[in-house]
Design an enzyme around this catalytic site. Structure first.
Site, PDB file in Angstrom:
ATOM      1  N   ASN A 191       0.855  -1.187   0.000  1.00  0.00           N
ATOM      2  CA  ASN A 191       0.000   0.000   0.000  1.00  0.00           C
ATOM      3  C   ASN A 191       0.887   1.231   0.000  1.00  0.00           C
ATOM      4  OD1 ASN A 191      -1.322   2.285   1.907  1.00  0.00           O
ATOM      5  ND2 ASN A 191      -2.903   1.295   0.678  1.00  0.00           N
TER       6      ASN A 191
ATOM      7  N   TYR B 169       0.971  10.688   3.419  1.00  0.00           N
ATOM      8  CA  TYR B 169       0.652  11.137   4.773  1.00  0.00           C
ATOM      9  C   TYR B 169       1.744  12.100   5.232  1.00  0.00           C
ATOM     10  CZ  TYR B 169      -1.529   6.565   4.197  1.00  0.00           C
ATOM     11  OH  TYR B 169      -2.215   5.493   3.691  1.00  0.00           O
ATOM     12  N   ARG B 170       1.360  13.105   5.989  1.00  0.00           N
ATOM     13  CA  ARG B 170       2.368  14.020   6.498  1.00  0.00           C
ATOM     14  C   ARG B 170       3.081  13.396   7.703  1.00  0.00           C
ATOM     15  NH1 ARG B 170      -2.527  16.902   8.491  1.00  0.00           N
ATOM     16  NH2 ARG B 170      -2.543  16.756  10.774  1.00  0.00           N
TER      17      ARG B 170
ATOM     18  N   TRP C 147      -1.428   8.687   9.982  1.00  0.00           N
ATOM     19  CA  TRP C 147      -2.409   7.748   9.446  1.00  0.00           C
ATOM     20  C   TRP C 147      -3.277   7.279  10.599  1.00  0.00           C
ATOM     21  CZ3 TRP C 147       1.682   3.607   7.690  1.00  0.00           C
ATOM     22  CH2 TRP C 147       2.052   2.794   8.769  1.00  0.00           C
TER      23      TRP C 147
ATOM     24  N   GLU D 211      -0.075   0.836  -6.397  1.00  0.00           N
ATOM     25  CA  GLU D 211       0.163   2.199  -6.885  1.00  0.00           C
ATOM     26  C   GLU D 211       1.312   2.253  -7.883  1.00  0.00           C
ATOM     27  OE1 GLU D 211      -2.247   2.703  -3.249  1.00  0.00           O
ATOM     28  OE2 GLU D 211      -0.530   1.441  -3.754  1.00  0.00           O
TER      29      GLU D 211
ATOM     30  N   ASP E 112      -3.914  22.951   7.331  1.00  0.00           N
ATOM     31  CA  ASP E 112      -4.318  21.900   6.402  1.00  0.00           C
ATOM     32  C   ASP E 112      -4.924  22.439   5.115  1.00  0.00           C
ATOM     33  OD1 ASP E 112      -4.484  19.083   5.876  1.00  0.00           O
ATOM     34  OD2 ASP E 112      -4.902  18.796   8.002  1.00  0.00           O
TER      35      ASP E 112
END
Length: 436
Positions: free
Chosen positions: A119, A123-124, A137, A180, A230
């Site tokens: 996967n 994500y930051r 996450w 991906e 954000d």
């Protein structure tokens, strides 16, 4: 933050429609959408998920599947043990009230502990110290529960930079169990080359600029993460997330550090979102062929508004589409869905506002429901759960309880239009907006 670095920083790499096109090697993002549409038409499968899974098969899976190589430029420099120091890299604090420096443009790789399926997600990561970050996450996702059952740490590899198609693929809302890197290969028409990590059993893109290897321990207490400015244009406040422990950093000798800043739109992620919408529209249309077009305006931060045009063929058709999309992938987070007739250009917000304002009776045409909302939705009464609104701005039929006669649009007749075209050059009026 605040320290000088000799490493150059690349920011806003995908921050326009042209840059997105260049990144994916096309003149127009619609080329990718057309290719997907043509591929899947050749062998229509039965479900949305199957359609996505079928793409690589139709796209000559042998040539586009990721392939292992023995070495890559992402590992020209290898730092382990006491050499690891995240603070030496130009990791930026984006906004004044951010809780620290954040890695914002990295793709995170993990694997299912049972089937080994990879996967990749974006994500930051908030820098906590030289060897630790917070990992943004949800702990209940990404097989975390299964790793906890097995009493195992979660191996994680984070890559930055490299082929833009790899970054874009990491941000795409692909379904579970769809690779991906396979999608990146399809976009690039070339297999993604992968190398083995140095300290974890994962593979990373060989041409990345930088790789951070490590693990998340699902049995450890969560750590404070945030605040963070954000993509909604608001700060996400402090919350609890897992800690990511770094076991190695590898990078190119002459590396470039890629980053992005999100905030009140339009920002760079908005152009990525536009590209994602166009590329995945054909897959939505395969499940719902009555959908003619879709616009998720950049200003509404992806999840707040979706405008859909449909070929309406039966009463309450608009409500059926709303219900369907609220149960489908990332579209389930749509806070508001507006449905209009097929002759409305949903990309023209002026036209949409005109149609909606004129075509709705508020009590009859607005529906409410409840369900999951985006984690960043600060207006919902509870975290992740809130209400949705659907607006049916289509022409109303008698079968829908509309007993009056629906009025026709005002349109200029062709004779007058042709006459004005003939004499326009003699009228001496500059810069006419004659799109109507």
């Amino acid at each position: 933050g605040g320290k000088k670095s000799d490493i150059p920083v690349l920011i806003n790499m995908l921050g326009s429609k042209n840059r997105m096109n260049w990144a994916l090697g096309v003149e127009d993002i619609e080329e990718v959408a057309t290719e997907i549409r043509d591929l899947v038409k050749k062998q229509p499968p039965s479900s949305f998920l199957e359609k996505l899974k079928m793409l690589p098969t139709l796209a000559k899976i042998g040539s586009y599947a990721p392939k292992k190589v023995s070495s890559g430029s992402c590992q020209e420099i290898v730092l382990t043990g006491d050499e690891i120091d995240l603070t030496k890299f130009p990791i930026i604090q984006c906004w004044p009230k951010d809780g620290g420096s954040f890695i914002t443009f990295a793709c995170t790789i993990s694997k299912d502990p049972d089937n080994g399926i990879r996967n990749v997600g974006m994500y930051r990561l908030q820098i906590l110290d030289k060897k630790t970050t917070a990992m943004h996450w949800q702990i209940h996702k990404h097989g975390s529960q299964r790793y906890r059952e097995l009493k195992k740490k979660i191996p994680v590899a984070v890559y930055l930079g490299g082929d833009p198609a790899l970054i874009f693929a990491g941000a795409c809302p692909l379904p579970d169990n769809f690779d991906e890197f396979l999608f990146a290969g399809f976009l690039r028409k070339k297999a993604v080359e992968l190398v083995s990590c140095k300290t974890v059993e994962l593979e990373v893109p060989a041409n990345a600029e930088m790789v951070i290897e490590g693990y998340v321990d699902p049995e450890e207490p969560l750590v404070d993460e945030g605040p963070f400015g954000d993509h909604t244009g608001y700060y996400t406040l402090v919350d609890k997330y897992p800690a990511f422990h770094v076991t190695a950093i590898t990078h190119r000798k002459q590396m470039i550090y890629p980053t992005t800043i999100v905030g009140r739109p339009p920002m760079e992620d908005g152009y990525m979102g536009l590209a994602i919408t166009r590329i995945f529209l054909p897959l939505v249309q395969l499940t719902f062929p009555e959908i003619k077009d879709m616009n998720i305006p950049v200003e509404t931060c992806f999840h707040n508004l979706a405008i859909i045009s449909i070929k309406k063929t039966y009463p309450a058709h608009a409500q059926k589409i709303m219900s369907s999309l609220w149960g489908m992938g990332q579209l389930m987070f749509s806070k508001c869905i507006i449905v209009v007739d097929e002759d409305v250009n949903v990309q023209n917000l002026s036209e949409v506002a005109w149609r909606v304002g004129n075509n709705i009776d508020a009590k009859r045409d607005i529906v409410f429901t409840e369900g999951p909302v985006d984690a960043l939705d600060h207006a919902s009464p509870r975290f992740g759960i809130g209400s949705k609104m659907g607006i049916d701005a289509t022409r109303k039929w008698k079968e829908e309880g509309y007993d009056r006669q629906w009025p026709p649009d005002i349109e200029m007749d062709e004779v007058t239009r042709r006459r004005i075209d003939e004499i326009w050059g003699r009228l001496g009026i500059d810069n006419p907006d004659r799109s109507n």
